[in-house]
Design a protein around this motif. Structure first.
Motif, PDB file in Angstrom:
ATOM      1  N   ALA A   1      58.571  35.281  15.649  1.00 58.62           N
ATOM      2  CA  ALA A   1      59.884  34.816  15.765  1.00 58.62           C
ATOM      3  C   ALA A   1      60.285  34.793  16.925  1.00 58.62           C
ATOM      4  O   ALA A   1      60.754  33.762  17.682  1.00 58.62           O
ATOM      5  CB  ALA A   1      60.721  36.076  14.939  1.00 58.62           C
ATOM      6  N   ILE A   2      59.595  35.695  17.746  1.00 60.36           N
ATOM      7  CA  ILE A   2      59.988  35.781  19.299  1.00 60.36           C
ATOM      8  C   ILE A   2      59.135  34.522  20.144  1.00 60.36           C
ATOM      9  O   ILE A   2      59.855  33.797  20.851  1.00 60.36           O
ATOM     10  CB  ILE A   2      59.601  37.098  19.969  1.00 60.36           C
ATOM     11  N   CYS A   3      58.249  34.322  19.503  1.00 62.69           N
ATOM     12  CA  CYS A   3      57.333  33.432  19.925  1.00 62.69           C
ATOM     13  C   CYS A   3      57.998  31.949  19.716  1.00 62.69           C
ATOM     14  O   CYS A   3      58.031  30.829  20.579  1.00 62.69           O
ATOM     15  CB  CYS A   3      55.989  33.230  19.529  1.00 62.69           C
ATOM     16  N   LEU A   4      58.580  31.604  18.428  1.00 63.54           N
ATOM     17  CA  LEU A   4      59.191  30.554  18.038  1.00 63.54           C
ATOM     18  C   LEU A   4      60.710  30.164  18.830  1.00 63.54           C
ATOM     19  O   LEU A   4      60.774  29.143  19.628  1.00 63.54           O
ATOM     20  CB  LEU A   4      59.512  30.354  16.734  1.00 63.54           C
TER      21      LEU A   4
ATOM     22  N   LEU B   1      63.538  26.624  23.363  1.00 58.06           N
ATOM     23  CA  LEU B   1      64.422  26.268  24.343  1.00 58.06           C
ATOM     24  C   LEU B   1      63.796  24.911  25.250  1.00 58.06           C
ATOM     25  O   LEU B   1      64.297  23.920  25.403  1.00 58.06           O
ATOM     26  CB  LEU B   1      64.395  27.567  25.165  1.00 58.06           C
ATOM     27  N   PRO B   2      62.420  25.185  25.782  1.00 56.90           N
ATOM     28  CA  PRO B   2      61.914  23.977  26.351  1.00 56.90           C
ATOM     29  C   PRO B   2      61.916  22.885  25.545  1.00 56.90           C
ATOM     30  O   PRO B   2      62.132  21.668  26.079  1.00 56.90           O
ATOM     31  CB  PRO B   2      60.485  24.562  26.722  1.00 56.90           C
ATOM     32  N   LEU B   3      61.496  22.865  24.428  1.00 52.77           N
ATOM     33  CA  LEU B   3      61.651  21.796  23.527  1.00 52.77           C
ATOM     34  C   LEU B   3      62.822  20.990  23.272  1.00 52.77           C
ATOM     35  O   LEU B   3      62.996  19.838  23.346  1.00 52.77           O
ATOM     36  CB  LEU B   3      61.071  22.225  22.058  1.00 52.77           C
ATOM     37  N   ALA B   4      63.855  21.793  23.281  1.00 50.52           N
ATOM     38  CA  ALA B   4      65.353  21.383  23.100  1.00 50.52           C
ATOM     39  C   ALA B   4      65.680  20.523  24.434  1.00 50.52           C
ATOM     40  O   ALA B   4      66.418  19.741  24.289  1.00 50.52           O
ATOM     41  CB  ALA B   4      66.337  22.550  22.535  1.00 50.52           C
TER      42      ALA B   4
ATOM     43  N   ALA C   1      65.887  26.167  10.470  1.00 47.41           N
ATOM     44  CA  ALA C   1      65.864  26.056   8.989  1.00 47.41           C
ATOM     45  C   ALA C   1      64.992  27.499   8.673  1.00 47.41           C
ATOM     46  O   ALA C   1      65.492  28.221   7.593  1.00 47.41           O
ATOM     47  CB  ALA C   1      65.487  24.939   8.506  1.00 47.41           C
ATOM     48  N   ALA C   2      63.593  27.568   8.969  1.00 50.40           N
ATOM     49  CA  ALA C   2      62.879  28.658   8.686  1.00 50.40           C
ATOM     50  C   ALA C   2      63.412  30.001   9.129  1.00 50.40           C
ATOM     51  O   ALA C   2      63.449  31.032   7.958  1.00 50.40           O
ATOM     52  CB  ALA C   2      61.539  28.606   9.246  1.00 50.40           C
ATOM     53  N   CYS C   3      64.204  29.932  10.050  1.00 48.76           N
ATOM     54  CA  CYS C   3      64.589  31.493  10.623  1.00 48.76           C
ATOM     55  C   CYS C   3      65.762  31.806   9.707  1.00 48.76           C
ATOM     56  O   CYS C   3      66.132  32.993   9.016  1.00 48.76           O
ATOM     57  CB  CYS C   3      65.230  31.118  12.046  1.00 48.76           C
ATOM     58  N   TRP C   4      66.673  31.062   9.426  1.00 53.86           N
ATOM     59  CA  TRP C   4      67.913  31.051   8.634  1.00 53.86           C
ATOM     60  C   TRP C   4      67.512  31.563   7.232  1.00 53.86           C
ATOM     61  O   TRP C   4      68.121  32.250   6.570  1.00 53.86           O
ATOM     62  CB  TRP C   4      68.783  29.885   8.471  1.00 53.86           C
ATOM     63  N   LEU C   5      66.352  30.890   6.611  1.00 51.89           N
ATOM     64  CA  LEU C   5      66.059  31.046   5.193  1.00 51.89           C
ATOM     65  C   LEU C   5      65.464  32.548   5.145  1.00 51.89           C
ATOM     66  O   LEU C   5      65.738  33.157   4.330  1.00 51.89           O
ATOM     67  CB  LEU C   5      65.206  30.200   4.697  1.00 51.89           C
ATOM     68  N   PHE C   6      64.540  32.905   6.249  1.00 46.88           N
ATOM     69  CA  PHE C   6      64.012  34.107   6.082  1.00 46.88           C
ATOM     70  C   PHE C   6      64.987  35.106   6.311  1.00 46.88           C
ATOM     71  O   PHE C   6      64.870  36.255   5.833  1.00 46.88           O
ATOM     72  CB  PHE C   6      63.203  34.223   7.606  1.00 46.88           C
TER      73      PHE C   6
ATOM     74  N   LEU D   1      66.501  40.831  16.460  1.00 46.49           N
ATOM     75  CA  LEU D   1      66.010  39.806  17.172  1.00 46.49           C
ATOM     76  C   LEU D   1      66.423  38.443  16.563  1.00 46.49           C
ATOM     77  O   LEU D   1      66.386  38.608  15.319  1.00 46.49           O
ATOM     78  CB  LEU D   1      64.392  40.406  17.133  1.00 46.49           C
ATOM     79  N   PHE D   2      66.068  37.690  17.571  1.00 42.95           N
ATOM     80  CA  PHE D   2      66.336  36.292  17.091  1.00 42.95           C
ATOM     81  C   PHE D   2      65.393  35.861  15.934  1.00 42.95           C
ATOM     82  O   PHE D   2      64.090  36.091  16.148  1.00 42.95           O
ATOM     83  CB  PHE D   2      66.390  35.189  18.400  1.00 42.95           C
TER      84      PHE D   2
END
Lengths: 317, 234
Positions: B38-41, B46-49, B65-70, B149-150
């Motif tokens: 999760a931290i790695c993602l 940020l750099p991708l965005a 989406a995966a984070c919200w679903l989790f 954690l995010f």
């Protein structure tokens, strides 16, 4: 619900230690109050349920907030310890509701762990807007408690009360329930509560009553006496607010005259000394607090003049 | 509960603060080592965005989406619901946000790479959710095991998502801001009822993100020639 250590609590614990020492040095009756029920020379004070004459100790155990610990095994065991201490001190009535999250399940866990104490007086509620779904919710509550019959079921906060009362009276008639009641809190809907008390043959009414919330003294408590309805008092400490209010205040000298070793006991004795009150139901997650609370069921009680004085003093704090 | 309007905010607090924070402690232990990816993602998003373009927007929306679903399933439905019956509804709301993000991912409804002042502030909001917010609990005396954690806890996930959306163009991002903003209001109210000293962080973060998004939209509208509608995803 009392979560934090206070000066008065430390004083209380110190007095417990002093009581233990005094028990060795002096006869039991001379020891500082309160002590464990087993060591007390006096029986726990009770008040009769008007509709039956059955007697209940003046202090019960609420579960709002404190027993909603989910699947935390350590916290569940702590709750079971609180229940063990509650019964050991002479307590009987435990109150819960389907509204209180996992509290019913945690009570069931504790009861199973304690081998289902025979002293238990089980008080729960029905809390669902559909009257037709009431029986299903009650069955689920019984399952969570691990019991086959509740002693008391109350309509929680008057939700769908007409339909639920019909169900509860039918259960009582069929021998599946011993007592029927209704509840409210925070001073809500007192006119509706009064109307139900006048019109329905209920055994219990549960309302908010404490040293600062005294509205029920005007009409509901006198009506309860007139109609022979037992009164359970919720929010005795306003969910800890009153404990914080008296924190740091010196315990008044009259506390010793009514066998109180701490402010929480004074606050509880204010409530249970009202002649219309059957019991108060403070909630706690701590063993020392439950002992302290049930301790208010013992010893001398304030008279009306002292009750007024207690209320006036707490109002000033 | 037909008389719900007679209740105060405090009346809806079904648990003690101790129980609430202990829930995070037990949750963190149960999902370990999910916190690591999760931290790695979070660090990768940020750099991708900032770069945007190509398939990156789809990837970012998919990760969010995966984070919200989790969080919806593992936290709300499986844990929080054990002490709060309303958490079932929170789980559904998080599921809806995950579905919306997935839909944006599939339909290429988002594009990233905005670099105006509001977008830079959005990066700050995201970094706050990723790095600073986990420190808030320990700063206020809570244990490290209760850290939020995010990607796995609701508050930093909601705040971080709002921050990332400030780097996104397209009108449809407003749809994606609804659930995170509502959650920030709900969690702020819960923390306020618990008398938590950090109760103001989620609602203030959400208010800041919404205000910045509003400023971006009005700036974009001013820049457009009269009679021309907002362009589809930039």
């Amino acid at each position: 619900m009392r979560q934090t250590d206070t000066l008065s609590r430390r004083a209380f614990l110190a007095s417990l230690a002093a009581a233990g020492a005094a028990a060795v040095l002096r006869p039991p009756r001379a020891a500082a109050y309160p002590g464990p029920a087993a060591a007390s020379p006096e029986p726990i004070q009770t008040r009769a349920i008007p509709s039956s004459g059955e007697k209940l100790p003046l202090v019960g155990l609420g579960s709002w907030g404190t027993f909603n610990v989910g699947e935390d095994v350590a916290a569940r065991n702590s709750c079971a310890d609180v229940m063990r201490a509650f019964f050991a001190e002479g307590g009987r009535l435990i109150d819960s509701s389907p509204m209180y999250g996992s509290s019913q399940e945690v009570i069931g866990y504790g009861l199973a762990k304690l081998g289902h104490p025979r002293e238990l007086f089980s008080a729960d509620k029905v809390w669902i807007s559909s009257g037709a779904k009431g029986p299903e919710q009650i069955a689920q509550s019984q399952k969570l408690w691990g019991i086959t019959r509740f002693d008391l079921l109350q309509v929680h906060n008057l939700v769908a009360w007409e339909e639920h009362l019909e169900t509860l009276f039918a259960m009582k008639k069929a021998g599946k329930l011993r007592y029927v009641g209704i509840t409210t809190s925070h001073g809500r809907r007192h006119e509706d509560i009064e109307a139900v008390m006048r019109a329905q043959p209920i055994d219990f009414v549960q309302v908010t009553y404490n040293v600062l919330d005294r509205e029920v003294e005007e009409r509901i408590l006198p009506l309860a006496r007139e109609r022979k309805i037992a009164v359970i008092c919720n929010r005795p400490f306003r969910r800890g607010e009153l404990i914080r209010r008296v924190e740091g205040a010196k315990l008044p000298a009259y506390a010793a005259e009514i066998d109180c070793a701490s402010w929480p006991q004074v606050l509880l004795k204010f409530i249970v000394s009202h002649p219309a009150v059957c019991c108060a139901i403070p909630a706690t997650s701590r063993v020392d607090h439950v002992r302290e609370n049930v301790g208010a069921s013992y010893g001398r009680m304030p008279d009306e003049a002292l009750r007024r004085r207690i209320a006036a003093e707490v109002e000033k704090l | 509960m037909s008389e719900w309007w007679t209740y105060k905010l405090y009346d809806f607090l079904l648990f003690t603060p101790h129980t609430y924070y202990r829930l995070f402690e037990l949750y963190n232990a149960a999902i370990w080592p999910a916190q690591v990816p999760a931290i790695c993602l979070g660090l990768a998003i940020l750099p991708l965005a900032r770069r945007g373009g190509g398939k990156l927007p789809r990837l970012i929306a998919g990760v969010l989406a995966a984070c919200w679903l989790f969080v919806g399933i593992a936290f709300h439905a499986a844990r929080y619901a054990t002490i709060n019956w309303a958490a079932v509804y929170f789980a559904w709301a998080f599921g809806i946000e995950a579905a919306l993000l997935l839909w944006m991912s599939v339909t290429r409804g988002l594009s990233f790479g905005l670099a105006d002042p509001a977008a830079r502030a959005g990066m700050g909001v995201f970094l706050f959710a990723l790095v600073v917010e986990p420190l808030v609990g320990p700063l206020f005396g809570r244990g490290w095991r209760q850290v939020e954690l995010f990607g796995v806890a609701p508050d930093p996930t909601a705040i971080g998502t709002l921050g990332i959306l400030l780097l996104a163009s397209a009108r449809r991002r407003w749809v994606l801001m609804i659930v995170p903003t509502l959650w920030c209001a709900v969690t702020g109210a819960t923390l306020f009822a618990m008398k938590a000293p950090d109760f103001w962080i989620p609602p203030l973060s959400a208010a800041l993100a919404v205000a910045l998004a509003g400023w971006q939209s009005s700036s974009a509208a001013r820049r457009r020639p009269a009679g021309q509608g907002e362009a589809r995803a930039v």
